[in-house]
Scaffold this motif. Structure first.
Motif, PDB file in Angstrom:
ATOM      1  N   LYS A   1       0.867  -1.178   0.000  1.00  0.00           N
ATOM      2  CA  LYS A   1       0.000   0.000   0.000  1.00  0.00           C
ATOM      3  C   LYS A   1       0.906   1.231   0.000  1.00  0.00           C
ATOM      4  N   ASP A   2       0.770   2.049  -1.029  1.00  0.00           N
ATOM      5  CA  ASP A   2       1.525   3.301  -1.140  1.00  0.00           C
ATOM      6  C   ASP A   2       3.017   3.084  -0.931  1.00  0.00           C
ATOM      7  N   GLU A   3       3.584   2.210  -1.730  1.00  0.00           N
ATOM      8  CA  GLU A   3       4.992   1.818  -1.597  1.00  0.00           C
ATOM      9  C   GLU A   3       5.869   2.335  -2.747  1.00  0.00           C
ATOM     10  N   GLU A   4       5.439   3.389  -3.440  1.00  0.00           N
ATOM     11  CA  GLU A   4       6.179   3.831  -4.620  1.00  0.00           C
ATOM     12  C   GLU A   4       7.625   4.219  -4.320  1.00  0.00           C
ATOM     13  N   LYS A   5       7.938   4.635  -3.113  1.00  0.00           N
ATOM     14  CA  LYS A   5       9.296   5.068  -2.784  1.00  0.00           C
ATOM     15  C   LYS A   5      10.273   3.906  -2.630  1.00  0.00           C
ATOM     16  N   VAL A   6       9.782   2.711  -2.315  1.00  0.00           N
ATOM     17  CA  VAL A   6      10.680   1.588  -2.027  1.00  0.00           C
ATOM     18  C   VAL A   6      10.475   0.365  -2.917  1.00  0.00           C
ATOM     19  N   LEU A   7       9.352   0.269  -3.582  1.00  0.00           N
ATOM     20  CA  LEU A   7       9.007  -0.962  -4.296  1.00  0.00           C
ATOM     21  C   LEU A   7       9.966  -1.296  -5.434  1.00  0.00           C
ATOM     22  N   SER A   8      10.429  -0.317  -6.166  1.00  0.00           N
ATOM     23  CA  SER A   8      11.347  -0.604  -7.275  1.00  0.00           C
ATOM     24  C   SER A   8      12.618  -1.282  -6.796  1.00  0.00           C
ATOM     25  N   LYS A   9      13.195  -0.794  -5.706  1.00  0.00           N
ATOM     26  CA  LYS A   9      14.422  -1.405  -5.178  1.00  0.00           C
ATOM     27  C   LYS A   9      14.164  -2.855  -4.796  1.00  0.00           C
ATOM     28  N   CYS A  10      13.041  -3.117  -4.169  1.00  0.00           N
ATOM     29  CA  CYS A  10      12.683  -4.473  -3.773  1.00  0.00           C
ATOM     30  C   CYS A  10      12.556  -5.387  -4.989  1.00  0.00           C
ATOM     31  N   LEU A  11      11.739  -4.980  -5.950  1.00  0.00           N
ATOM     32  CA  LEU A  11      11.475  -5.838  -7.108  1.00  0.00           C
ATOM     33  C   LEU A  11      12.695  -5.966  -8.013  1.00  0.00           C
ATOM     34  N   GLU A  12      13.476  -4.933  -8.109  1.00  0.00           N
ATOM     35  CA  GLU A  12      14.717  -4.998  -8.901  1.00  0.00           C
ATOM     36  C   GLU A  12      15.641  -6.071  -8.333  1.00  0.00           C
ATOM     37  N   SER A  13      15.648  -6.204  -7.018  1.00  0.00           N
ATOM     38  CA  SER A  13      16.562  -7.158  -6.390  1.00  0.00           C
ATOM     39  C   SER A  13      16.150  -8.618  -6.579  1.00  0.00           C
TER      40      SER A  13
ATOM     41  N   TRP B   1       8.312 -14.488   0.599  1.00  0.00           N
ATOM     42  CA  TRP B   1       7.554 -13.288   0.951  1.00  0.00           C
ATOM     43  C   TRP B   1       8.535 -12.198   1.368  1.00  0.00           C
ATOM     44  N   LEU B   2       8.199 -11.000   0.979  1.00  0.00           N
ATOM     45  CA  LEU B   2       8.959  -9.804   1.345  1.00  0.00           C
ATOM     46  C   LEU B   2       7.983  -8.680   1.617  1.00  0.00           C
ATOM     47  N   ASP B   3       8.433  -7.723   2.395  1.00  0.00           N
ATOM     48  CA  ASP B   3       7.727  -6.456   2.499  1.00  0.00           C
ATOM     49  C   ASP B   3       8.342  -5.527   1.456  1.00  0.00           C
ATOM     50  N   ALA B   4       7.628  -4.489   1.090  1.00  0.00           N
ATOM     51  CA  ALA B   4       8.088  -3.609   0.010  1.00  0.00           C
ATOM     52  C   ALA B   4       9.385  -2.893   0.349  1.00  0.00           C
ATOM     53  N   ASP B   5       9.686  -2.725   1.628  1.00  0.00           N
ATOM     54  CA  ASP B   5      10.940  -2.071   2.000  1.00  0.00           C
ATOM     55  C   ASP B   5      12.069  -3.065   2.219  1.00  0.00           C
ATOM     56  N   GLY B   6      11.869  -4.308   1.786  1.00  0.00           N
ATOM     57  CA  GLY B   6      12.912  -5.317   1.839  1.00  0.00           C
ATOM     58  C   GLY B   6      13.631  -5.411   0.510  1.00  0.00           C
ATOM     59  N   TYR B   7      14.871  -5.845   0.562  1.00  0.00           N
ATOM     60  CA  TYR B   7      15.629  -6.050  -0.670  1.00  0.00           C
ATOM     61  C   TYR B   7      16.720  -7.083  -0.417  1.00  0.00           C
ATOM     62  N   ILE B   8      17.312  -7.551  -1.497  1.00  0.00           N
ATOM     63  CA  ILE B   8      18.336  -8.592  -1.415  1.00  0.00           C
ATOM     64  C   ILE B   8      19.569  -8.101  -2.161  1.00  0.00           C
ATOM     65  N   THR B   9      20.724  -8.221  -1.528  1.00  0.00           N
ATOM     66  CA  THR B   9      21.971  -7.799  -2.153  1.00  0.00           C
ATOM     67  C   THR B   9      22.448  -8.858  -3.139  1.00  0.00           C
ATOM     68  N   GLN B  10      23.379  -8.477  -4.021  1.00  0.00           N
ATOM     69  CA  GLN B  10      23.824  -9.385  -5.070  1.00  0.00           C
ATOM     70  C   GLN B  10      24.410 -10.682  -4.521  1.00  0.00           C
ATOM     71  N   ASP B  11      25.214 -10.614  -3.470  1.00  0.00           N
ATOM     72  CA  ASP B  11      25.785 -11.848  -2.934  1.00  0.00           C
ATOM     73  C   ASP B  11      24.696 -12.784  -2.392  1.00  0.00           C
ATOM     74  N   ASN B  12      23.639 -12.219  -1.858  1.00  0.00           N
ATOM     75  CA  ASN B  12      22.523 -13.044  -1.380  1.00  0.00           C
ATOM     76  C   ASN B  12      21.623 -13.497  -2.512  1.00  0.00           C
ATOM     77  N   ILE B  13      21.530 -12.714  -3.571  1.00  0.00           N
ATOM     78  CA  ILE B  13      20.824 -13.174  -4.781  1.00  0.00           C
ATOM     79  C   ILE B  13      21.523 -14.410  -5.325  1.00  0.00           C
ATOM     80  N   ASP B  14      22.855 -14.362  -5.377  1.00  0.00           N
ATOM     81  CA  ASP B  14      23.616 -15.517  -5.847  1.00  0.00           C
ATOM     82  C   ASP B  14      23.325 -16.749  -4.997  1.00  0.00           C
ATOM     83  N   LYS B  15      23.224 -16.567  -3.685  1.00  0.00           N
ATOM     84  CA  LYS B  15      22.895 -17.681  -2.791  1.00  0.00           C
ATOM     85  C   LYS B  15      21.478 -18.201  -3.055  1.00  0.00           C
ATOM     86  N   LEU B  16      20.548 -17.295  -3.325  1.00  0.00           N
ATOM     87  CA  LEU B  16      19.175 -17.710  -3.618  1.00  0.00           C
ATOM     88  C   LEU B  16      19.089 -18.455  -4.945  1.00  0.00           C
ATOM     89  N   VAL B  17      19.830 -17.995  -5.924  1.00  0.00           N
ATOM     90  CA  VAL B  17      19.857 -18.696  -7.219  1.00  0.00           C
ATOM     91  C   VAL B  17      20.399 -20.106  -7.028  1.00  0.00           C
TER      92      VAL B  17
END
Length: 179
Positions: free
Chosen positions: A10-22, A79-95
């Motif tokens: 809800k009203d997450e325009e300030k943080v959602l892109s960073k979350c989804l990009e990650s 599941w994530l909240d809109a103000d959550g994000y994942i760094t590249q090293d953790n993306i690699d671990k998730l992959v």
């Protein structure tokens, strides 16, 4: 093996892109359940290919999260909240986890980095159950301060999920440690 991302927003325009990009490079499906946004939240979600559902807010986070989970079609739900994000090293671990996860695992817990120092090192975190097997139909419990009620085989991963905090940094000396 495929992963869904399920979020309530809800009203997450300030943080959602960073979350989804990650998550965009390893998530197979994005489910956004919007509880009444009046900003560009839905448009941002659509740019990332999210399937967006409206949910009339009823003062119950668990009901909204359970609705989001009900829309998932993939093997596991992250599941994530809109103000959550994942760094590249953790993306690699998730992959890697996605490629190697034993299908007998029902739930994967991950670290939740809540406070970081001026060098972005985590100084306060806790574990949350973040990835669950969809077919187990786990349910969220609690109107506020909700949690997902899980059982079965669990895996405690070394993956970190980060939160965008309003605190830029905190000095270690300011934390109080209780034994």
């Amino acid at each position: 093996m495929e992963f869904s991302l399920c979020m309530i927003v809800k009203d997450e325009e300030k943080v959602l892109s960073k979350c989804l990009e990650s998550v965009k490079d390893f998530i197979d499906e994005i489910i956004l359940v919007d509880t009444g946004s009046s900003d560009l939240t839905k448009e941002i979600g659509a740019k990332f290919g999210a399937t967006i559902y409206d949910f009339k807010w009823c003062d119950d986070f668990s009901k909204a999260r359970n609705y989001a989970f009900s829309k998932s079609t993939k093997d596991y739900i992250l599941w994530l909240d809109a103000d959550g994000y994942i760094t590249q090293d953790n993306i690699d671990k998730l992959v890697n986890l996605k490629k190697t996860l034993n299908p007998n695992v029902d739930v994967v817990s991950m670290h939740y980095s809540l406070v970081r120092d001026e060098n972005e090192n985590t100084i306060y975190s806790l574990r949350r159950n973040r990835l669950v097997k969809r077919e187990r139909n786990f349910k969220w419990v609690g109107r506020i301060h909700e949690y997902i009620d899980v059982y079965g085989r669990s895996l405690h991963s070394d993956i970190y999920i980060y939160i965008i905090t309003s605190i830029k940094h905190i000095r270690k000396e300011t934390l109080i440690y209780l034994d």
